[in-house]
Motif scaffolding. Structure first.
Motif, PDB file in Angstrom:
ATOM      1  N   ASP A   1      12.550 -12.540 -24.967  1.00  0.00           N
ATOM      2  CA  ASP A   1      12.200 -13.688 -24.481  1.00  0.00           C
ATOM      3  C   ASP A   1      12.722 -13.690 -22.713  1.00  0.00           C
ATOM      4  N   TYR A   2      13.716 -12.255 -22.807  1.00  0.00           N
ATOM      5  CA  TYR A   2      13.900 -12.338 -21.004  1.00  0.00           C
ATOM      6  C   TYR A   2      12.614 -11.327 -20.669  1.00  0.00           C
ATOM      7  N   ASP A   3      11.636 -10.849 -21.054  1.00  0.00           N
ATOM      8  CA  ASP A   3      10.523  -9.796 -20.441  1.00  0.00           C
ATOM      9  C   ASP A   3      10.089 -10.574 -19.742  1.00  0.00           C
ATOM     10  N   SER A   4       9.238  -9.884 -18.165  1.00  0.00           N
ATOM     11  CA  SER A   4       8.645 -10.995 -17.101  1.00  0.00           C
ATOM     12  C   SER A   4       7.536  -9.935 -16.972  1.00  0.00           C
ATOM     13  N   ARG A   5       6.189 -10.645 -16.379  1.00  0.00           N
ATOM     14  CA  ARG A   5       4.868 -10.289 -15.677  1.00  0.00           C
ATOM     15  C   ARG A   5       5.083 -11.099 -14.046  1.00  0.00           C
ATOM     16  N   HIS A   6       4.138 -10.037 -14.028  1.00  0.00           N
ATOM     17  CA  HIS A   6       3.898 -10.518 -12.677  1.00  0.00           C
ATOM     18  C   HIS A   6       1.933  -9.565 -12.718  1.00  0.00           C
ATOM     19  N   VAL A   7       1.164 -10.844 -12.005  1.00  0.00           N
ATOM     20  CA  VAL A   7      -0.254 -10.322 -12.243  1.00  0.00           C
ATOM     21  C   VAL A   7      -0.618 -11.144 -10.983  1.00  0.00           C
ATOM     22  N   GLU A   8      -1.700  -9.459 -10.018  1.00  0.00           N
ATOM     23  CA  GLU A   8      -2.070  -9.924  -8.664  1.00  0.00           C
ATOM     24  C   GLU A   8      -3.409  -9.633  -8.196  1.00  0.00           C
ATOM     25  N   GLY A   9      -4.234 -10.417  -7.822  1.00  0.00           N
ATOM     26  CA  GLY A   9      -5.023  -9.911  -7.054  1.00  0.00           C
ATOM     27  C   GLY A   9      -5.545  -9.907  -5.753  1.00  0.00           C
ATOM     28  N   GLY A  10      -6.410  -9.279  -5.506  1.00  0.00           N
ATOM     29  CA  GLY A  10      -6.825 -10.113  -3.921  1.00  0.00           C
ATOM     30  C   GLY A  10      -8.107  -9.437  -3.043  1.00  0.00           C
ATOM     31  N   ILE A  11      -8.009  -9.813  -1.935  1.00  0.00           N
ATOM     32  CA  ILE A  11      -9.751  -9.219  -1.573  1.00  0.00           C
ATOM     33  C   ILE A  11      -9.195  -9.133   0.597  1.00  0.00           C
ATOM     34  N   GLY A  12      -9.298  -8.492   1.065  1.00  0.00           N
ATOM     35  CA  GLY A  12      -9.161  -8.875   2.244  1.00  0.00           C
ATOM     36  C   GLY A  12     -10.177  -7.588   3.754  1.00  0.00           C
ATOM     37  N   LEU A  13      -9.372  -7.846   4.888  1.00  0.00           N
ATOM     38  CA  LEU A  13     -10.569  -6.881   6.110  1.00  0.00           C
ATOM     39  C   LEU A  13      -9.204  -6.055   6.105  1.00  0.00           C
ATOM     40  N   ARG A  14      -9.676  -5.318   6.796  1.00  0.00           N
ATOM     41  CA  ARG A  14      -9.297  -4.190   7.419  1.00  0.00           C
ATOM     42  C   ARG A  14      -9.504  -3.375   8.430  1.00  0.00           C
ATOM     43  N   ARG A  15      -8.847  -3.413   9.624  1.00  0.00           N
ATOM     44  CA  ARG A  15      -9.040  -2.455  11.283  1.00  0.00           C
ATOM     45  C   ARG A  15      -8.714  -1.669  11.555  1.00  0.00           C
ATOM     46  N   ASN A  16      -9.719  -0.366  11.526  1.00  0.00           N
ATOM     47  CA  ASN A  16      -8.693   0.937  11.266  1.00  0.00           C
ATOM     48  C   ASN A  16      -8.609   1.263  13.157  1.00  0.00           C
ATOM     49  N   LEU A  17      -7.395   1.780  13.720  1.00  0.00           N
ATOM     50  CA  LEU A  17      -7.558   2.799  15.632  1.00  0.00           C
ATOM     51  C   LEU A  17      -6.997   3.559  14.803  1.00  0.00           C
ATOM     52  N   ARG A  18      -7.309   4.395  16.283  1.00  0.00           N
ATOM     53  CA  ARG A  18      -6.345   5.589  16.154  1.00  0.00           C
ATOM     54  C   ARG A  18      -5.181   5.531  15.705  1.00  0.00           C
ATOM     55  N   HIS A  19      -4.239   4.684  16.735  1.00  0.00           N
ATOM     56  CA  HIS A  19      -3.026   4.725  15.826  1.00  0.00           C
ATOM     57  C   HIS A  19      -2.795   3.282  15.775  1.00  0.00           C
ATOM     58  N   SER A  20      -3.153   2.454  15.208  1.00  0.00           N
ATOM     59  CA  SER A  20      -2.747   1.501  14.920  1.00  0.00           C
ATOM     60  C   SER A  20      -3.497   0.843  13.684  1.00  0.00           C
TER      61      SER A  20
END
Length: 232
Positions: free
Chosen positions: A125-144
């Motif tokens: 009765d004390y068990d817990s679970r957390h499920v998550e999924g997602g999509i997105g965009l990432r922008r990569n630069l030299r120092h950020s």
């Protein structure tokens, strides 16, 4: 560019600049890969001395209740509601993937899926679970790097569902220092929560956090600290 960096690397056998050159070579190699994948698994032992979130006192003060000539302003806690301890395991699985967009390697389409929780073999009765999924965009630069994710998730407790949510998670990381050893990450979170039974708690949850990480040596071990502000 790769040939020139390889030549520079051969001329610096013991120089501290080797790490910086290797980082540039790794960045070039990463641009040649259209897809990247990552998987992280964690497990361990957990002990909780109040797994059911029971009150610390046997007596609970309440707003006065009038029953005929009697006035009740305290209630005694039922034995099954008192704090209960439990031991078991925690687990976590995180899968991430990214697809480079365009020829410059600046933009990535990213996806992630994760599940984590607690398992108490003698107190399910004390068990817990957390499920998550997602999509997105990432922008990569030299120092950020900047990223924005759209996620859907659900949380369960015991054998029952607790809540569902939709979330947006923007973040921005800046690397500073001679070898990018300092990382500053600003993250935001906005969740729209819908509870299964506690519908009065439906609403928004927001968080803003700042994380500082310090990396050490070629293996990039690091220490970090986070300051967060939350509201719901």
């Amino acid at each position: 560019a790769r040939r020139e960096l390889d030549a520079i690397l051969s001329l610096l056998p013991d120089s501290p600049m080797r790490q910086s050159v290797r980082s540039d070579l790794d960045a070039l190699a990463a641009r040649d890969r259209l897809w990247t994948f990552g998987l992280r698994l964690k497990t361990g032992f957990v002990y909780d001395d109040n797994a059911n979130a029971g009150p610390s006192s046997d007596i609970i003060e309440v707003r006065p209740i009038q029953i005929g000539p009697l006035t009740l302003d305290t209630l005694r806690l039922a034995p099954e509601s008192k704090p209960a301890s439990a031991s078991g395991a925690y687990y976590s699985m995180e899968f991430q993937t990214a697809r480079t967009l365009g020829d410059q390697g600046i933009w990535d389409a990213v996806g992630e899926f994760g599940i984590r929780g607690h398992y108490f073999p003698d107190h399910s009765d004390y068990d817990s679970r957390h499920v998550e999924g997602g999509i997105g965009l990432r922008r990569n630069l030299r120092h950020s790097a900047s990223q924005a994710m759209l996620s859907l998730g659900c949380v369960g407790y015991g054998s029952d569902p607790l809540l569902r949510y939709a979330a947006i998670r923007p973040s921005h990381t800046i690397a500073t220092g001679a070898q990018d050893q300092w990382w500053w990450t600003t993250e935001g979170l906005l969740e729209l929560r819908e509870y299964e039974t506690l519908t009065a708690r439906d609403g928004q949850f927001a968080e803003v956090s700042q994380t500082l990480r310090r990396f050490f040596g070629p293996s990039r071990h690091h220490l970090g600290a986070t300051l967060a502000w939350q509201t719901d």
